[in-house]
Design an enzyme around this catalytic site. Sequence first.
Site, short mmCIF file in Angstrom:
data_model
loop_
_atom_site.label_atom_id
_atom_site.label_comp_id
_atom_site.label_asym_id
_atom_site.label_seq_id
_atom_site.Cartn_x
_atom_site.Cartn_y
_atom_site.Cartn_z
N GLU A 2 -37.00 50.81 15.12
CA GLU A 2 -37.00 51.76 13.99
C GLU A 2 -38.13 52.79 14.17
OE1 GLU A 2 -34.90 50.96 10.70
OE2 GLU A 2 -35.10 53.13 10.85
N ARG A 4 -32.31 69.19 4.84
CA ARG A 4 -33.24 68.78 5.90
C ARG A 4 -34.43 68.04 5.29
NH1 ARG A 4 -32.47 70.62 10.69
NH2 ARG A 4 -34.67 70.46 11.20
N LYS A 57 -43.20 59.34 6.77
CA LYS A 57 -42.26 58.85 5.75
C LYS A 57 -42.71 59.28 4.35
CE LYS A 57 -38.97 55.98 4.11
NZ LYS A 57 -38.00 54.96 4.35
N ARG A 92 -31.69 46.35 -17.14
CA ARG A 92 -31.83 47.80 -16.92
C ARG A 92 -33.14 48.23 -16.27
NH1 ARG A 92 -29.37 47.30 -21.68
NH2 ARG A 92 -27.13 47.72 -21.59
N HIS A 122 -29.16 56.75 13.65
CA HIS A 122 -28.54 55.78 12.74
C HIS A 122 -27.02 55.84 12.69
CE1 HIS A 122 -32.56 54.80 11.45
NE2 HIS A 122 -32.13 53.96 10.53
N GLU A 166 -32.82 62.13 -1.42
CA GLU A 166 -32.01 62.55 -0.29
C GLU A 166 -31.01 63.64 -0.67
OE1 GLU A 166 -31.05 59.02 1.81
OE2 GLU A 166 -30.42 60.09 3.61
N LYS A 204 -35.47 53.40 -1.78
CA LYS A 204 -34.03 53.14 -1.59
C LYS A 204 -33.81 51.64 -1.50
CE LYS A 204 -32.46 55.70 1.98
NZ LYS A 204 -31.53 56.52 2.77
N HIS A 224 -30.88 45.48 12.60
CA HIS A 224 -30.92 46.90 12.27
C HIS A 224 -31.76 47.72 13.27
CE1 HIS A 224 -30.80 50.51 9.87
NE2 HIS A 224 -32.11 50.59 9.95
N ASN A 242 -32.68 59.57 9.59
CA ASN A 242 -31.48 58.86 10.05
C ASN A 242 -31.11 59.20 11.49
OD1 ASN A 242 -31.13 57.42 7.74
ND2 ASN A 242 -29.85 58.97 6.76
N HIS A 254 -25.80 52.32 13.04
CA HIS A 254 -25.06 51.60 11.98
C HIS A 254 -23.73 51.07 12.51
CE1 HIS A 254 -27.16 53.21 8.11
NE2 HIS A 254 -27.73 52.13 8.58
N1 LIG Z 1 -34.45 50.72 2.02
C1 LIG Z 1 -34.77 51.41 3.07
O1 LIG Z 1 -35.26 52.53 2.98
C2 LIG Z 1 -34.57 50.81 4.44
C3 LIG Z 1 -35.06 51.47 5.58
C4 LIG Z 1 -34.90 50.86 6.82
C5 LIG Z 1 -34.26 49.64 6.93
N2 LIG Z 1 -33.78 49.03 5.79
C6 LIG Z 1 -33.12 47.71 5.87
O2 LIG Z 1 -34.09 46.76 6.27
C7 LIG Z 1 -33.41 45.65 6.86
C8 LIG Z 1 -34.13 45.21 8.09
O3 LIG Z 1 -35.44 44.82 7.75
P1 LIG Z 1 -36.28 43.78 8.66
O4 LIG Z 1 -36.20 44.20 10.07
O5 LIG Z 1 -37.60 43.65 8.01
O6 LIG Z 1 -35.39 42.44 8.57
P2 LIG Z 1 -35.50 41.12 7.70
O7 LIG Z 1 -35.92 41.38 6.32
O8 LIG Z 1 -34.24 40.38 7.92
O9 LIG Z 1 -36.69 40.31 8.42
C9 LIG Z 1 -36.52 39.88 9.74
C10 LIG Z 1 -36.85 38.39 9.91
O10 LIG Z 1 -38.26 38.21 9.84
C11 LIG Z 1 -38.57 37.13 8.96
N3 LIG Z 1 -39.92 37.36 8.44
C12 LIG Z 1 -40.30 38.18 7.45
N4 LIG Z 1 -41.65 38.23 7.37
C13 LIG Z 1 -42.13 37.37 8.31
C14 LIG Z 1 -43.43 37.00 8.73
N5 LIG Z 1 -44.52 37.55 8.19
N6 LIG Z 1 -43.53 36.10 9.72
C15 LIG Z 1 -42.44 35.56 10.32
N7 LIG Z 1 -41.18 35.92 10.00
C16 LIG Z 1 -41.03 36.81 9.00
C17 LIG Z 1 -37.46 37.17 7.95
O11 LIG Z 1 -37.33 35.96 7.27
C18 LIG Z 1 -36.26 37.50 8.83
O12 LIG Z 1 -35.78 36.33 9.44
C19 LIG Z 1 -31.99 46.11 7.12
O13 LIG Z 1 -31.14 45.53 6.18
C20 LIG Z 1 -32.05 47.60 6.90
O14 LIG Z 1 -30.82 48.14 6.45
C21 LIG Z 1 -33.93 49.59 4.58
ZN LIG Z 2 -33.23 52.35 9.66
#
Ligand SMILES: NC(=O)c1ccc[n+]([C@@H]2O[C@H](COP(=O)([O-])OP(=O)(O)OC[C@H]3O[C@@H](n4cnc5c(N)ncnc54)[C@H](O)[C@@H]3O)[C@@H](O)[C@H]2O)c1
Ligand SMILES: [Zn+2]
Length: 358
Positions: free
Chosen positions: A186, A242, A228, A122, A251, A238, A144, A267, A248, A255
Amino acid sequence: MKPAFEVRLKANSYPVYLGNGLLRSLGHLCRHHEVPEYVVVLSDTFSGRAALKGALAALRRSGFRTLSLGMPAGERQKSPERVGQLHTAMLRAGVPRQAALIALGGGVVGDVGGFTASTYRRGLTFVQCPTTLLSQVDSSVGGKNGVNHPLGKNVIGSYLQPKFVLSDVALLQTLPRREVITGLGEILKYPFVGDPSLLDFIEKNLGQIMKRDQSTLRRMAERCLCIKTQLVSRDEKEQRARGRNLLNVGHTVGHAIETLSHYRIHHGEAVFLGIIAEGWISVRRGWMTDEPVHRLASIYRRLRCRFNLDGISTASILKSVSSGRQKFILPGDGGRLSVVNDVTPDELREGLRFLGGL
Ligand SMILES: NC(=O)c1ccc[n+]([C@@H]2O[C@H](COP(=O)([O-])OP(=O)(O)OC[C@H]3O[C@@H](n4cnc5c(N)ncnc54)[C@H](O)[C@@H]3O)[C@@H](O)[C@H]2O)c1
Ligand SMILES: [Zn+2]
């Protein structure tokens, strides 16, 4: 240590630390924020390679008991099955209720780690230690989390605010070029959500960004986090018309492209395309001059992006977006964003046609 930002919430305000070489202060900050003695560190293959040794050493120096859990990298890991496997490993290791989980990785590790922490016995104390550009400027802040389901992206999840966020810009040195571009995709939403001159900054400093120049990355991250943290402070879950949903922009199309590519397109890459397509819809509506969209397109070309849209037809995107009903956050002149649900199939087709010409 002074945080760069503070997310101000009624119950769970928390600081965001941002700087070069901060990872070595992880243990010290965990002590300062009264993180429980037992700490689970979750990383994936590449974030582990870049940061795990340093993170564990910093925690142990401050006397924490640590358990390191690893997972493969990639969006496919954002699954209920992966969360179940982590729960099993934690139960087997006897992780107590009074423990913390540190997500040491990109957005994937952050989302999986957050959901795992929020559901294990939990709820554990949660700390975000983002290691990708995208996660440092966006996903680590806001609480999130979520995993994907065959019927949709991010549809299973919860809100769990971290105790603090530690962003060490030095960790971005090992980031592959593709992931720098993903982060930039992003980031390119922020000029439309309150900081128009960020687009000038990115255009001027594109070379430095791609070289992962630390001071440039840090200045860029500061500008994104400023927006942010303010939006999250005003609208934690959320619920406002607004509020943080304005983030988003790009997005809805993004998406659709990401899911239809079966996550082959990352992404941030999909959001990059989404902002351009949705921006073009705004242009056609007369809500925005075409200049910003052409500037985005020119950044796309300067980066020699060739996102592979093979097999993703306009018809499939139209179907996925189920045009005419789905919400769009459309950009406008002077940073005015409009939340609409009346984008027609023809408008969407025009936006996608613009993408086709990139
Ligand atoms: N929760 C939220 O508010 C929110 C907001 C935006 C995006 N997201 C989510 O985030 C995800 C995308 O995140 P991302 O772009 O970080 O992708 P990711 O976590 O897949 O990382 C991208 C790649 O970089 C590698 N990596 C990580 N750190 C590294 C480093 N220091 N050196 C070398 N390689 C490294 C990872 O292993 C992976 O292969 C999506 O799933 C998206 O939906 C969530
Ligand atoms: Zn995003």
